[in-house]
Design an enzyme around this catalytic site. Structure first.
Site, short mmCIF file in Angstrom:
data_model
loop_
_atom_site.label_atom_id
_atom_site.label_comp_id
_atom_site.label_asym_id
_atom_site.label_seq_id
_atom_site.Cartn_x
_atom_site.Cartn_y
_atom_site.Cartn_z
N GLY A 7 -9.07 27.64 49.46
CA GLY A 7 -8.06 28.59 49.90
C GLY A 7 -6.96 28.96 48.92
O GLY A 7 -7.21 29.53 47.87
N ARG A 49 -18.02 37.62 44.04
CA ARG A 49 -19.13 36.93 44.72
C ARG A 49 -20.49 37.43 44.24
O ARG A 49 -21.46 36.65 44.21
CB ARG A 49 -19.01 37.10 46.22
CG ARG A 49 -17.88 36.26 46.76
CD ARG A 49 -17.74 36.36 48.24
NE ARG A 49 -16.83 35.32 48.69
CZ ARG A 49 -16.29 35.27 49.90
NH1 ARG A 49 -16.56 36.22 50.78
NH2 ARG A 49 -15.49 34.29 50.23
#
Ligand code: AMP
Length: 395
Positions: A353, A35
């Site tokens: 997901g 991230r």
């Protein structure tokens, strides 16, 4: 769509909402930097312009100010990934933050303390958003992972920057990738939808029926469709209250000329366990005491043909219980077909997901066109919703 490319940040302070909600081990080491890496291009461009950067993020779900959720734990890693020394403000608003922001020089980076130390962040409090807004000249939203939340720093804050708000490069990439699949797509378009239940995917299915030519339905959802069509699914996962819905989807698909592909054979097991006995069976005749846990070889051959003939592919959800090695084959093989189709020129987007974990786990991440970084946010976009974090910039 305004992005950072539309601004020159020279001598400006960019207030960037990033998603640095990274996993930490028990010694507060960052165990996955993806991230932070994903936000780097945006930060690099602003620094290269001669601007300064104020980073704001949440970490975990603190109840008030809890030291274990302090962003000071990730400061060293952020500095290493960004390759610049990053300063830290031990509060995200108030005097500490204001002084640190005021003293920030061009090409310097400041990380603010966890936004969620204040309940006002998730409550979308306007005064809190105003205090955050006072720290910077231009607001940049690059936190795709939280774009589906109308929080103070992700959406409410944008009103204080009517002419100086924009998307970061990560947000831009997420939005254009999804548009490439659902709006400006090259045909034929195929969506592969797997996962466990029809009930959690129904809104996505309904939204994309208008946009695709083929839909491959796999994973646990298979059995609700097969049961609805009169098959015997044995002990497979099946939502008995969704049988009518499954038939309705098939009917709508026919009306819209969408070709639906469902597994014809499955790997059935006599228990939900990697050590269970297995057999390949016709999906319509699964014996009692057995459950389908992966797509079978004939199904994969059928899916291969559809995928190889597609020019645009969207993949959400595994074809089987891929967490267990003995039932991962279908998901891996499908991923390989998508990689091959991509190598032949198709555009492929993997989002939401478990399919993202699957492509990463099986080393296919670099062989598809784009892997979305936002689980919940991507799912909501696939459902056709306008995300608050995106709407706030477009307003
Ligand atoms: P979802 O979160 O709805 O995308 O579902 C992902 C989960 O579906 C994964 O944890 C898979 O193990 C599970 N899954 C896929 N196929 C099956 C199946 N045939 N039976 C039970 N669970 C499945």
């Amino acid at each position: 769509m305004k992005t950072i490319s539309d601004f020159n940040f020279n001598s400006k302070k960019a207030l960037i909402r990033v998603d640095f909600n990274v996993p930490l081990d028990e010694n507060f080491n960052v165990t996955d930097t993806s991230r932070i890496v994903a936000a780097k291009p945006t930060i690099d461009k602003i620094l290269a312009d001669g601007g300064s950067v104020i980073l704001m993020s949440h970490l975990g779900r603190p109840k008030g100010k809890e030291d274990k959720y302090s962003l000071k734990h990730i400061l060293k890693t952020v500095s290493e990934v960004l390759e610049v020394e990053v300063k830290f403000a031990s509060d995200c608003i108030g005097e500490v933050a204001e002084t640190a922001a005021k003293n920030l020089q061009p090409k310097e980076v400041l990380l603010l303390e966890n936004l969620r130390f204040y309940a006002e962040e998730e409550a979308g409090d306007v005064d809190f958003a105003k205090k955050l807004a006072s720290l910077g000249d231009i607001y940049v939203n690059d936190a795709f992972g939280t774009a589906h939340r109308a929080h103070a720093s992700t959406a409410i804050i944008a009103q204080f920057f009517p002419n100086s708000k924009c998307f970061g490069l990560l947000m831009e990439k997420e939005i254009t990738s999804l548009n490439k699949v659902l709006k400006d797509s090259e045909k034929p378009v195929t969506a592969v939808l797997g996962g466990s239940k029809v009930s959690t995917k129904i809104t996505i299915i309904e939204n994309i029926l208008d946009k695709v030519d083929h839909m491959i339905i796999g994973g646990g959802m298979t059995f609700t469709f097969i049961k609805a069509l009169g098959g015997n699914v044995g002990d497979s996962i099946c939502e008995l209250d969704k049988l009518d819905l499954a038939l309705e989807i098939l009917h709508k698909a026919k009306e819209k000329n969408v070709h639906i592909h469902i597994p014809v054979d499955v790997v059935a097991a006599n228990a939900f366990s990697n050590d269970a006995e297995t057999q390949i069976v016709d999906v319509r005749h699964i014996p009692d005491g057995w459950q389908g846990l992966d797509a079978g070889p004939k199904s994969l051959e059928n899916f291969k043909e559809v995928i190889m003939n597609s020019k645009t592919i969207l993949w959400n959800g595994p074809l089987g219980v891929f967490e267990m090695e003995n039932f991962a084959h279908g998901t891996i093989t499908l991923g390989e077909y998508i990689a091959d189709a991509t190598a032949n020129g198709a555009f492929s987007l993997v989002g939401g997901g478990d399919s993202v974990s699957a492509v990463k786990q099986f080393g296919l991440e670099d062989k598809v066109s784009y892997v979305s970084t936002g689980g919940g946010a991507m799912l909501e976009m696939l459902e056709g919703r306008i995300l608050p974090g995106i709407a706030a910039i477009l307003d």
